[in-house]
Design an enzyme around this catalytic site. Structure first.
Site, PDB file in Angstrom:
ATOM      1  N   PHE A 153      41.960  44.046  40.454  1.00  0.00           N
ATOM      2  CA  PHE A 153      42.041  43.737  39.030  1.00  0.00           C
ATOM      3  C   PHE A 153      42.518  44.988  38.277  1.00  0.00           C
ATOM      4  O   PHE A 153      42.044  46.093  38.543  1.00  0.00           O
ATOM      5  CB  PHE A 153      40.646  43.323  38.550  1.00  0.00           C
ATOM      6  N   ASP A 166      33.358  45.802  43.534  1.00  0.00           N
ATOM      7  CA  ASP A 166      33.371  45.034  42.296  1.00  0.00           C
ATOM      8  C   ASP A 166      33.126  43.587  42.687  1.00  0.00           C
ATOM      9  O   ASP A 166      33.983  42.947  43.305  1.00  0.00           O
ATOM     10  CB  ASP A 166      34.704  45.180  41.564  1.00  0.00           C
ATOM     11  N   TYR A 205      29.275  37.518  32.423  1.00  0.00           N
ATOM     12  CA  TYR A 205      29.815  36.356  31.695  1.00  0.00           C
ATOM     13  C   TYR A 205      30.609  35.384  32.553  1.00  0.00           C
ATOM     14  O   TYR A 205      31.072  34.367  32.075  1.00  0.00           O
ATOM     15  CB  TYR A 205      30.678  36.815  30.516  1.00  0.00           C
ATOM     16  N   LYS A 206      30.793  35.714  33.844  1.00  0.00           N
ATOM     17  CA  LYS A 206      31.558  34.816  34.719  1.00  0.00           C
ATOM     18  C   LYS A 206      30.595  33.773  35.292  1.00  0.00           C
ATOM     19  O   LYS A 206      30.054  32.974  34.540  1.00  0.00           O
ATOM     20  CB  LYS A 206      32.309  35.631  35.761  1.00  0.00           C
ATOM     21  N   ARG A 243      44.321  28.982  38.803  1.00  0.00           N
ATOM     22  CA  ARG A 243      42.996  29.165  39.409  1.00  0.00           C
ATOM     23  C   ARG A 243      42.099  28.019  38.989  1.00  0.00           C
ATOM     24  O   ARG A 243      41.977  27.710  37.801  1.00  0.00           O
ATOM     25  CB  ARG A 243      42.358  30.483  38.949  1.00  0.00           C
TER      26      ARG A 243
END
Ligand SMILES: *Cc1c(COP(=O)(O)O)cnc(C)c1O
Length: 422
Positions: free
Chosen positions: A126, A207, A232-233, A382
């Site tokens: 990322f 991560d 928050y995912k 996705r």
């Protein structure tokens, strides 16, 4: 109802986690973006509103209230998250943001020494992680072009663990990798990579933004040195929720690279001494005053993971993504789609990367039909079925809608962003 649709409803009827679905604000459509921003649950809404009430009624005394005192909230939420990463309660703290925590980890654990000066990452990481690693190198006066090693991908989608192992050479000072690749959804073999790094005397961290809340981990047992992830995912803590930070207890007492008074031993913090006495826990790696309103929703949300059990969450996740892959094979063959996610269960995270040359416009057409995917340029759609609130019927319908969109060319009326991106 077709036979296939009936099959989907039968899968839902047999689903042990189905009861959690009613606990979420689902909206009208089909939400498949829980790996970017999880949905709000009634419980998270309640614990957030309780924090607001505490502020309203108690003012400053909210820090020491009997019920969920704010002063200990980062540690409390950390302890609730610990089972999801396979750590002891005091090895986890909920603090800061993912990128900030990457900085803290690097500032603390990246100790270039003699010939050992390099950081090992991958070319599919990322961007924010790579940007943090790069700036940490620059801060030490090291040229990122020479000191950041990015393992290359053989197929543009996945990273071969063999290539990572081969890159763990004696000039590497620290390894920092994703558990699950954010685009393809490949799950790396964290246990093996950790074992090899340690055989070579290199600290290693991960991560875990795309695996925490959807797959189990055994960070302590595997001996992983440190890890970070988002609140928050899959954890459904709300936009910008407090992030997660794990530090293996063998590192407790190590002075935080980025120090601040909230990393202090709790009983000494209000001595107001200029010398920091770091906490003997992951709490030491906090910096300043916690964002209470970004922690509070996690109290309610994590309760649900505790009740569901991460083993069952993973089982349903694999069933959902496996079902999705099967439906894509069956319904969308010959339409230009490819599955970018490894098909083997042990190499698959929580989402499926569906590749198509017209991905950008197909995503727009999906959104117009109430299906929420996300698009990762140049060609990835996705699709993340979140186990706590996505049904098998949702998955079936999403693929059926995809089949219609592409079969009827409905996406062609949208602008092709690929030209802009390329
Ligand atoms: C989502 C994500 C981030 C986001 O970091 P923030 O600091 O929360 O913006 C970072 N790294 C990875 C791998 C991610 O998936």
């Amino acid at each position: 109802m077709t036979q296939d649709e009936e099959h989907a409803t039968r899968l839902d009827a047999a689903d042990e986690l189905a009861r959690f679905r009613d606990e979420f604000h689902l909206g009208a459509g089909i939400y498949l973006d829980g790996n970017s921003l999880g949905l709000l649950s009634h419980r998270a809404e309640r614990t957030l509103s309780e924090a607001v009430t505490s502020w309203r009624e108690r003012g400053i005394d909210g820090w020491t209230a009997e019920d969920h005192p704010w002063f200990y909230l980062p540690e409390e939420v950390g302890a609730m998250t610990a089972p999801l990463v396979g750590a002891a309660p005091d090895e986890v703290v909920a603090t800061g943001g993912t990128t900030v925590n990457v900085h803290q980890i690097l500032a603390t654990f990246f100790r270039p020494d003699g010939n050992q000066t390099k950081i090992l990452a991958t070319e599919l990481d990322f961007p924010s992680d790579i940007q943090a690693l790069t700036s940490q190198l620059r801060l030490r006066g090291l040229d990122p072009d020479k000191h950041l090693i990015r393992v290359t991908s053989r197929d543009g989608r996945t990273i071969d663990e063999e290539d990572v192992v081969a890159a763990m050479t004696d000039d590497v000072a620290l390894v920092f990798l994703p558990t699950v690749l954010y685009r393809s959804g490949q799950l790396l073999d964290v246990e093996r990579l950790t074992r090899v790094a340690h055989e070579r005397g290199i600290p290693i961290g991960f991560d875990a933004a795309h695996s925490v809340g959807v797959a189990p981990h055994s960070f302590s047992d595997w001996g992983v040195d440190f890890a970070v992830w988002c609140g928050y995912k899959y954890l459904n803590g709300g936009p910008g929720a407090a992030a997660g930070l794990y530090v293996n207890r063998r590192h407790f007492g190590r002075r935080p690279g980025l120090a601040g008074w909230f990393g202090s031993r709790k009983d000494r913090q209000f001595d107001m001494d200029h010398d920091l006495i770091p906490a003997e826990s992951a709490g030491a790696y906090q910096i300043g005053t916690p964002n209470i309103l970004s922690l509070a929703p996690l109290l309610g949300s994590l309760e649900m993971f505790d009740e569901a059990g991460i083993g069952r969450v993973r089982e349903k996740s694999l069933n959902l993504t496996g079902y999705l892959i099967d439906l894509v094979d069956e319904y969308l063959s010959g339409m230009g789609f490819a599955i970018g996610t490894p098909r083997e269960e042990k190499r698959r995270g929580g989402h499926v990367a569906l590749e198509h040359p017209d991905a950008a416009r197909i995503c727009m057409a999906l959104k117009a039909k109430g299906v929420v995917p996300d698009f990762r340029p140049p060609d990835v759609i996705r699709l993340a079925p979140a186990p706590l609130y996505t049904s098998y019927h949702d998955v079936w319908r999403a693929v059926e809608i995809l089949r219609r969109i592409v079969g009827e060319g409905q996406h062609e009326k949208y602008p092709n962003e690929r030209g802009v991106v390329a």
